[in-house]
Structure formats: structure tokens, C-alpha cells
Write a protein that holds these residues in place. Structure first.
Motif, PDB file in Angstrom:
ATOM      1  N   THR A  97       0.809  -1.222   0.000  1.00 21.07           N
ATOM      2  CA  THR A  97       0.000   0.000   0.000  1.00 21.07           C
ATOM      3  C   THR A  97       0.838   1.267   0.000  1.00 21.07           C
ATOM      4  O   THR A  97       0.303   2.360  -0.169  1.00 21.07           O
ATOM      5  CB  THR A  97      -0.922   0.036   1.231  1.00 21.07           C
ATOM      6  N   TRP A  98       2.137   1.151   0.198  1.00 25.21           N
ATOM      7  CA  TRP A  98       2.985   2.341   0.279  1.00 25.21           C
ATOM      8  C   TRP A  98       4.386   1.967  -0.173  1.00 25.21           C
ATOM      9  O   TRP A  98       4.901   0.916   0.180  1.00 25.21           O
ATOM     10  CB  TRP A  98       3.016   2.841   1.720  1.00 25.21           C
ATOM     11  N   VAL A  99       5.007   2.840  -0.936  1.00 22.66           N
ATOM     12  CA  VAL A  99       6.383   2.630  -1.386  1.00 22.66           C
ATOM     13  C   VAL A  99       7.181   3.875  -1.040  1.00 22.66           C
ATOM     14  O   VAL A  99       6.716   4.993  -1.253  1.00 22.66           O
ATOM     15  CB  VAL A  99       6.435   2.386  -2.912  1.00 22.66           C
ATOM     16  N   ALA A 100       8.371   3.684  -0.507  1.00 17.31           N
ATOM     17  CA  ALA A 100       9.260   4.796  -0.199  1.00 17.31           C
ATOM     18  C   ALA A 100      10.659   4.440  -0.667  1.00 17.31           C
ATOM     19  O   ALA A 100      11.075   3.283  -0.610  1.00 17.31           O
ATOM     20  CB  ALA A 100       9.269   5.078   1.298  1.00 17.31           C
ATOM     21  N   ILE A 101      11.385   5.439  -1.154  1.00 14.59           N
ATOM     22  CA  ILE A 101      12.779   5.251  -1.550  1.00 14.59           C
ATOM     23  C   ILE A 101      13.647   5.732  -0.400  1.00 14.59           C
ATOM     24  O   ILE A 101      13.512   6.870   0.053  1.00 14.59           O
ATOM     25  CB  ILE A 101      13.097   6.035  -2.833  1.00 14.59           C
ATOM     26  N   LEU A 102      14.506   4.854   0.080  1.00 13.90           N
ATOM     27  CA  LEU A 102      15.386   5.201   1.194  1.00 13.90           C
ATOM     28  C   LEU A 102      16.779   5.490   0.667  1.00 13.90           C
ATOM     29  O   LEU A 102      17.303   4.764  -0.169  1.00 13.90           O
ATOM     30  CB  LEU A 102      15.459   4.050   2.193  1.00 13.90           C
ATOM     31  N   PRO A 145      18.956   1.360   6.778  1.00 11.38           N
ATOM     32  CA  PRO A 145      17.496   1.434   6.659  1.00 11.38           C
ATOM     33  C   PRO A 145      16.819   0.334   7.475  1.00 11.38           C
ATOM     34  O   PRO A 145      15.613   0.288   7.577  1.00 11.38           O
ATOM     35  CB  PRO A 145      17.264   1.224   5.164  1.00 11.38           C
ATOM     36  N   LEU A 146      17.605  -0.545   8.036  1.00 10.89           N
ATOM     37  CA  LEU A 146      17.048  -1.686   8.745  1.00 10.89           C
ATOM     38  C   LEU A 146      16.821  -1.401  10.225  1.00 10.89           C
ATOM     39  O   LEU A 146      16.221  -2.207  10.920  1.00 10.89           O
ATOM     40  CB  LEU A 146      17.969  -2.899   8.579  1.00 10.89           C
ATOM     41  N   ASP A 147      17.279  -0.257  10.713  1.00  5.78           N
ATOM     42  CA  ASP A 147      17.164   0.070  12.132  1.00  5.78           C
ATOM     43  C   ASP A 147      15.744   0.394  12.569  1.00  5.78           C
ATOM     44  O   ASP A 147      15.387   0.152  13.716  1.00  5.78           O
ATOM     45  CB  ASP A 147      18.077   1.234  12.503  1.00  5.78           C
ATOM     46  N   ASP A 148      14.936   0.957  11.685  1.00  3.55           N
ATOM     47  CA  ASP A 148      13.620   1.463  12.077  1.00  3.55           C
ATOM     48  C   ASP A 148      12.471   0.749  11.384  1.00  3.55           C
ATOM     49  O   ASP A 148      11.414   1.332  11.165  1.00  3.55           O
ATOM     50  CB  ASP A 148      13.535   2.973  11.795  1.00  3.55           C
ATOM     51  N   ILE A 149      12.638  -0.504  11.034  1.00  4.84           N
ATOM     52  CA  ILE A 149      11.579  -1.259  10.367  1.00  4.84           C
ATOM     53  C   ILE A 149      10.460  -1.535  11.370  1.00  4.84           C
ATOM     54  O   ILE A 149      10.707  -1.944  12.495  1.00  4.84           O
ATOM     55  CB  ILE A 149      12.111  -2.593   9.815  1.00  4.84           C
ATOM     56  N   GLU A 150       9.239  -1.286  10.923  1.00  4.36           N
ATOM     57  CA  GLU A 150       8.072  -1.574  11.748  1.00  4.36           C
ATOM     58  C   GLU A 150       7.334  -2.779  11.183  1.00  4.36           C
ATOM     59  O   GLU A 150       7.482  -3.115  10.005  1.00  4.36           O
ATOM     60  CB  GLU A 150       7.152  -0.355  11.787  1.00  4.36           C
ATOM     61  N   GLU A 151       6.533  -3.418  12.006  1.00  4.83           N
ATOM     62  CA  GLU A 151       5.772  -4.588  11.573  1.00  4.83           C
ATOM     63  C   GLU A 151       4.955  -4.266  10.333  1.00  4.83           C
ATOM     64  O   GLU A 151       4.323  -3.217  10.241  1.00  4.83           O
ATOM     65  CB  GLU A 151       4.838  -5.041  12.693  1.00  4.83           C
ATOM     66  N   GLY A 152       5.011  -5.157   9.357  1.00  5.25           N
ATOM     67  CA  GLY A 152       4.229  -5.001   8.144  1.00  5.25           C
ATOM     68  C   GLY A 152       4.924  -4.216   7.040  1.00  5.25           C
ATOM     69  O   GLY A 152       4.402  -4.103   5.950  1.00  5.25           O
ATOM     70  N   GLU A 153       6.114  -3.667   7.305  1.00  2.00           N
ATOM     71  CA  GLU A 153       6.813  -2.901   6.286  1.00  2.00           C
ATOM     72  C   GLU A 153       7.635  -3.828   5.400  1.00  2.00           C
ATOM     73  O   GLU A 153       8.144  -4.854   5.840  1.00  2.00           O
ATOM     74  CB  GLU A 153       7.728  -1.852   6.921  1.00  2.00           C
ATOM     75  N   LEU A 154       7.756  -3.446   4.146  1.00  2.00           N
ATOM     76  CA  LEU A 154       8.555  -4.172   3.167  1.00  2.00           C
ATOM     77  C   LEU A 154       9.751  -3.300   2.828  1.00  2.00           C
ATOM     78  O   LEU A 154       9.585  -2.146   2.434  1.00  2.00           O
ATOM     79  CB  LEU A 154       7.728  -4.445   1.906  1.00  2.00           C
ATOM     80  N   VAL A 155      10.951  -3.824   2.983  1.00  2.00           N
ATOM     81  CA  VAL A 155      12.170  -3.078   2.679  1.00  2.00           C
ATOM     82  C   VAL A 155      12.862  -3.764   1.512  1.00  2.00           C
ATOM     83  O   VAL A 155      13.136  -4.960   1.556  1.00  2.00           O
ATOM     84  CB  VAL A 155      13.119  -3.041   3.902  1.00  2.00           C
ATOM     85  N   LEU A 156      13.126  -3.001   0.456  1.00  2.00           N
ATOM     86  CA  LEU A 156      13.850  -3.506  -0.704  1.00  2.00           C
ATOM     87  C   LEU A 156      15.244  -2.907  -0.670  1.00  2.00           C
ATOM     88  O   LEU A 156      15.393  -1.685  -0.668  1.00  2.00           O
ATOM     89  CB  LEU A 156      13.144  -3.101  -1.995  1.00  2.00           C
ATOM     90  N   VAL A 157      16.259  -3.737  -0.610  1.00  2.00           N
ATOM     91  CA  VAL A 157      17.631  -3.272  -0.500  1.00  2.00           C
ATOM     92  C   VAL A 157      18.466  -3.996  -1.549  1.00  2.00           C
ATOM     93  O   VAL A 157      18.406  -5.219  -1.669  1.00  2.00           O
ATOM     94  CB  VAL A 157      18.200  -3.569   0.912  1.00  2.00           C
ATOM     95  N   SER A 158      19.260  -3.235  -2.299  1.00  2.00           N
ATOM     96  CA  SER A 158      20.107  -3.858  -3.316  1.00  2.00           C
ATOM     97  C   SER A 158      21.275  -4.576  -2.657  1.00  2.00           C
ATOM     98  O   SER A 158      21.676  -4.263  -1.526  1.00  2.00           O
ATOM     99  CB  SER A 158      20.637  -2.796  -4.282  1.00  2.00           C
TER     100      SER A 158
END
Length: 66
Positions: A32-37, A43-56
Motif C-alpha cells: 500500500t505504500w512505497v518509499a525510496i530510502l 534502513p534496517l534500524d527502524d523497520i516496523e511490523e508489516g513494512e517491506l524493505v527492498l535493498v540492493s
């Protein structure tokens, strides 16, 4: 409104060979939401439940050395 799932993003929007490293049980969850970090810090320090993190892979390599 069309729904995009994590699997849709994996198959349609990411480079071939991309894979899910954790949370595969949520592969059919709606995105439901996409953000570019910008990775000045992890970027892994503040992950909340349900978030999807895409990292190269390049970014992961830099994080291992910071």
C-alpha cells in the motif's frame, strides 16, 4: 483500485533474480505504500511490523562495512 502484492512487486518491478530474504509468509500481502530510502544510515534500524524493505546487494555490502 488494483491491488499489488509483494509477489507482484517481486515478479514485475524488481530485477530478475531478486528474492525475499525474510517474511516469505507475507508474499501475498498487499503493498500500500512505497518509499525510496537513501542509505546514509542503515534502513534496517527502524523497520516496523508489516513494512517491506527492498535493498540492493550493493547497499547490503556497504552496510556490512559501515
Amino acid at each position: 483500485m488494483p491491488i499489488a502484492t509483494v509477489d507482484d512487486v517481486l515478479e514485475l518491478a524488481l530485477p530478475s533474480g531478486s528474492r525475499v530474504l525474510a517474511g516469505t509468509g507475507g508474499i501475498n500481502n498487499e503493498v500500500t505504500w512505497v518509499a525510496i530510502l537513501h542509505t546514509h544510515t542503515s534502513p534496517l534500524d527502524d523497520i516496523e511490523e508489516g513494512e517491506l524493505v527492498l535493498v540492493s546487494a550493493d547497499t547490503i555490502g556497504r552496510l556490512d562495512h559501515d
